[in-house]
Design a protein around this motif. Structure first.
Motif, short mmCIF file in Angstrom:
data_model
loop_
_atom_site.label_atom_id
_atom_site.label_comp_id
_atom_site.label_asym_id
_atom_site.label_seq_id
_atom_site.Cartn_x
_atom_site.Cartn_y
_atom_site.Cartn_z
N GLY A 104 0.66 45.46 -12.87
CA GLY A 104 -0.15 45.90 -11.80
C GLY A 104 1.25 45.72 -10.41
O GLY A 104 1.02 44.47 -10.32
N ALA A 105 0.89 45.97 -9.73
CA ALA A 105 1.61 45.99 -8.27
C ALA A 105 0.37 47.00 -7.36
O ALA A 105 0.12 48.12 -7.96
CB ALA A 105 2.99 46.47 -8.68
N PRO A 106 0.44 46.73 -6.14
CA PRO A 106 0.31 47.48 -4.97
C PRO A 106 0.88 48.50 -4.50
O PRO A 106 2.09 48.74 -4.58
CB PRO A 106 -0.17 46.54 -3.71
CG PRO A 106 1.21 45.64 -4.05
CD PRO A 106 0.99 45.33 -5.32
N THR A 107 0.02 49.76 -4.93
CA THR A 107 0.63 51.00 -4.45
C THR A 107 -0.01 51.92 -2.92
O THR A 107 0.76 52.90 -2.40
CB THR A 107 0.24 52.00 -5.23
OG1 THR A 107 -1.36 52.20 -5.61
CG2 THR A 107 0.62 51.99 -6.75
N GLU A 108 -0.93 50.71 -2.61
CA GLU A 108 -1.54 51.44 -1.11
C GLU A 108 0.29 51.00 -0.07
O GLU A 108 0.83 50.36 0.54
CB GLU A 108 -2.46 50.31 -0.27
CG GLU A 108 -4.06 50.51 -1.25
CD GLU A 108 -3.42 49.76 -2.16
OE1 GLU A 108 -2.52 48.29 -2.80
OE2 GLU A 108 -4.28 49.77 -3.44
N GLY A 151 -4.47 59.16 -14.99
CA GLY A 151 -3.80 57.55 -15.36
C GLY A 151 -2.26 58.04 -16.02
O GLY A 151 -2.15 56.20 -16.63
N GLY A 152 -2.05 58.71 -15.71
CA GLY A 152 -1.00 57.94 -16.78
C GLY A 152 -0.01 57.85 -15.54
O GLY A 152 -0.20 57.63 -14.11
N GLY A 153 1.57 57.50 -15.99
CA GLY A 153 2.44 56.52 -14.44
C GLY A 153 3.86 57.76 -15.61
O GLY A 153 4.22 58.54 -15.63
N VAL A 154 4.31 57.80 -13.65
CA VAL A 154 5.78 58.13 -13.81
C VAL A 154 7.20 57.61 -13.11
O VAL A 154 6.77 57.17 -11.96
CB VAL A 154 5.99 59.86 -13.14
CG1 VAL A 154 5.64 59.54 -11.72
CG2 VAL A 154 7.40 60.74 -13.48
N PHE A 169 1.22 68.41 -16.44
CA PHE A 169 2.55 67.73 -15.76
C PHE A 169 1.73 66.22 -14.37
O PHE A 169 0.96 65.47 -14.79
CB PHE A 169 3.43 67.88 -15.45
CG PHE A 169 4.59 67.01 -14.80
CD1 PHE A 169 5.40 65.92 -15.75
CD2 PHE A 169 4.86 66.48 -13.69
CE1 PHE A 169 6.10 65.77 -15.28
CE2 PHE A 169 5.89 65.67 -13.27
CZ PHE A 169 6.08 65.12 -13.89
N LEU A 170 0.91 67.52 -13.78
CA LEU A 170 0.07 66.78 -12.37
C LEU A 170 -0.87 66.02 -13.23
O LEU A 170 -1.56 64.74 -13.08
CB LEU A 170 0.11 67.44 -11.49
CG LEU A 170 1.64 68.35 -10.91
CD1 LEU A 170 0.51 69.60 -9.99
CD2 LEU A 170 1.50 67.20 -9.92
N ASP A 171 -2.02 66.41 -14.01
CA ASP A 171 -2.89 65.93 -14.95
C ASP A 171 -2.96 64.80 -15.42
O ASP A 171 -3.83 63.46 -14.90
CB ASP A 171 -4.13 66.74 -15.03
CG ASP A 171 -4.60 67.85 -14.49
OD1 ASP A 171 -4.80 67.83 -13.12
OD2 ASP A 171 -5.15 68.74 -14.91
N GLY A 211 -3.78 60.50 -7.87
CA GLY A 211 -5.33 60.14 -8.02
C GLY A 211 -5.35 58.35 -9.15
O GLY A 211 -5.33 57.85 -8.27
N GLN A 212 -5.78 58.81 -9.79
CA GLN A 212 -5.67 57.46 -11.40
C GLN A 212 -3.90 56.51 -11.68
O GLN A 212 -4.51 55.93 -12.33
CB GLN A 212 -6.56 57.73 -12.11
CG GLN A 212 -8.16 57.99 -11.49
CD GLN A 212 -8.65 57.96 -12.91
OE1 GLN A 212 -8.70 57.43 -13.78
NE2 GLN A 212 -10.20 58.23 -12.18
N GLY A 213 -3.19 57.92 -11.19
CA GLY A 213 -1.92 57.68 -11.78
C GLY A 213 -1.59 56.45 -10.43
O GLY A 213 -1.41 56.25 -9.28
#
Length: 537
Positions: free
Chosen positions: A305-309, A160-163, A153-155, A268-270
């Motif tokens: 696309g949306a900023p997540t910082e 690159g996946g999303g939740v 799940f975490l990997d 990560g990349q997600g």
């Protein structure tokens, strides 16, 4: 076609056929399904970069029986997320409650996962799961298999996946700290289940587009979050506005006033998205909320696309009822002397003039039922001090009052106890519960009400006529109301008017504070210097 790709595709079809539940659209009334369909956007906000497949994960069968949302949030949410995908073409929805879909060889077929109010320790395999070949291959026992699924799940997200976590989903898997770290918080309670004010903290953020980038009001069961929630680690999109919400509710634990309602964060990349919204069924056919959900799924899948910082700092807010009163420890000022900020009332009858609140009716401006100016926060135990001046008619200070149910037009807009006063003196210094138990204590009385509702005058505080003589007609008077549990005391100009010891289980313990303009002949009432001290929460 490559034979390997063909094999994976056939295997996936077999898996999905085995694990996908009957669509939730068949589990809710047809008219509600149509409402959801009609309210859903026609097109996605972003064009999918490729065909997307999204897992709609719901509580597994062995946990569903005890799931608090099994009869409404989950079937309505499942229907909504299915319809959003199918109507807009943004993604192919796959509904499942089979843990096998989260095994490494299966989870990679999805672009995003929606945790649709899924609750309980769903990450832990059951005995029945362990009988299946796929789980036997994953490990020797439940512990080892759960470890594999956790990592899977975490990997999935890190690679690159999303939740998308909806409402109670954040309360799942309490034994798994990394799950809460992934989502950004733990569920600690829901102090509100009513309409609140919402601040759109970043109006230009793509995930705020559903609300036009503007603050709004919404009714739902609203969550409070605890550790590991940290504003420096998530990007908050929406938050409860204390200035426009009832901050007198019970069970508020956060002292910092930070009540985030939706946020995003990277992993990560997600991509990770969480929102408190998703309890009341009507939210699932609310146009803006549905658009918000669709945007969240597209964000999680990688199309929007949306900023997540993270962004630090709470929005700058001026919150009514938080200014301390100099020289009176514990008291706050409920009226700023300039406007009705923090109060809700009909502007036809309520205004501010010369530094005082004014409630007024005239021969031309009449009303058919009593009207109220209601403070934004509920009260329970408190001391209230204010000044009033009455010219004609009848008025009162309602406390612990109950509002008329939404969409109901018959009956009083507010019912409950009031510290009464009237121009003719009949009701001055009297505790009245209009339309409920009526007069509870007359002026000059100390009254006890037992657990059976029987009322008895136990002492005299003075002669009613002499007490009334201490109240100035058409002039300013000081009114004090002290309520602690069932004990209530009224005083005017420093003189006790009546007392009540109320042990009736029917009494209202908590509710709204309000000022009244009474139906009848033209009248004018003024209030100022409204000070409140809460003596418990």
């Amino acid at each position: 076609m490559n034979k390997c790709h063909l094999f994976v595709g056939v295997a996936l079809v077999a898996l999905l056929s085995a694990t996908t539940r009957v669509p939730a659209a068949g589990q809710i009334p047809a008219n509600r399904e149509k409402q959801i369909f009609d309210a859903a956007p026609a097109l996605p906000r972003a064009t999918p970069g490729k065909p997307r497949r999204v897992l709609i994960w719901i509580t597994p069968p062995h946990l569903m029986e005890k799931d608090p949302h099994k009869g409404y949030c989950i079937p309505y949410g499942t229907a909504a997320f299915e319809i959003l995908g199918k109507k807009t073409g943004a993604y192919e929805p796959v509904v499942s409650d089979d843990l096998a879909v989260l095994l490494p060889q299966n989870i990679r077929q999805f672009d995003a996962i929606v945790l649709n109010n899924a609750s309980g320790a769903w990450i832990t395999p059951t005995d029945a799961d362990m009988e299946k070949e796929a789980f036997k291959k994953a490990g020797m026992d439940k512990t080892s298999v759960e470890r594999v699924i956790r990592k899977s799940f975490l990997d999935f997200i890190a690679q690159g996946g999303g939740v998308v976590s909806v409402h109670f989903a954040i309360a799942a898997n309490r034994h798994w700290p990394e799950f809460n770290a992934l989502l950004g918080a733990t569920f600690t309670g829901h102090p509100w289940n009513e309409e609140i004010g919402v601040t759109v903290e970043e109006p230009e953020h793509p995930l705020a587009a559903a609300f036009g980038g503007k603050d709004f009001r919404i009714a739902d069961e609203i969550y409070e979050y605890g550790p590991p929630f940290d504003r420096s680690k998530v990007r908050v999109l929406l938050s409860l506005d204390p200035a426009r919400s009832n901050m007198g509710v019970q069970w508020i634990n956060r002292a910092d006033g930070d009540f985030a309602l939706a946020w995003v964060k990277p992993h990560g990349q997600g991509r990770v998205f969480n929102t408190s919204f998703g309890h009341r069924t009507e939210l699932y056919f609310h146009r803006q909320v549905l658009a918000f959900y669709l945007d969240a799924v597209q964000f999680a899948a990688g199309d929007l696309g949306a900023p997540t910082e993270p962004r630090n700092g709470l929005p700058a807010r001026s919150i009514p009822g938080t200014d301390p009163v100099p020289g009176l420890p514990g008291f706050v000022n409920l009226f700023n002397g300039r406007n009705l900020e923090g109060w809700e009332g009909d502007p036809r009858f309520w205004s501010v003039r010369d530094g005082a609140m004014v409630g007024q009716t005239t021969a031309d401006v009449r009303m058919s039922q009593n009207n109220f100016l209601i403070w934004k926060d509920e009260v329970e135990d408190f001391e209230l001090r204010l000044k009033f001046r009455l010219e004609g008619g009848n008025s009162g200070i309602y406390y612990r009052a109950r509002k008329r149910p939404p969409n109901q037009t018959q009956g009083e807009a507010l019912v409950g106890a009031q510290a009464d006063f009237s121009a003719d003196g009949r009701w001055t210094g009297v505790i009245m519960e209009y339309t409920l138990r009526e007069v509870l204590a007359e002026r000059g009385q100390s009254v006890a009400i037992d657990t059976n509702g029987n009322k008895q005058v136990i002492a005299a505080l003075g002669d009613p006529a002499q007490l009334l003589a201490l109240v100035k007609s058409n002039d300013w008077n000081n009114y004090t109301v002290v309520a602690n549990g069932g004990r209530v005391a009224l005083a005017i100009n420093g003189t006790p008017m009546c007392e009540l010891d109320d042990r009736d289980p029917k009494r209202l313990v908590r509710g709204w504070l309000a000022l009244q303009v009474h139906v009848g002949p033209p009248m004018r009432v003024q209030f100022k210097d409204i000070l409140l001290k809460r003596t418990s929460r």
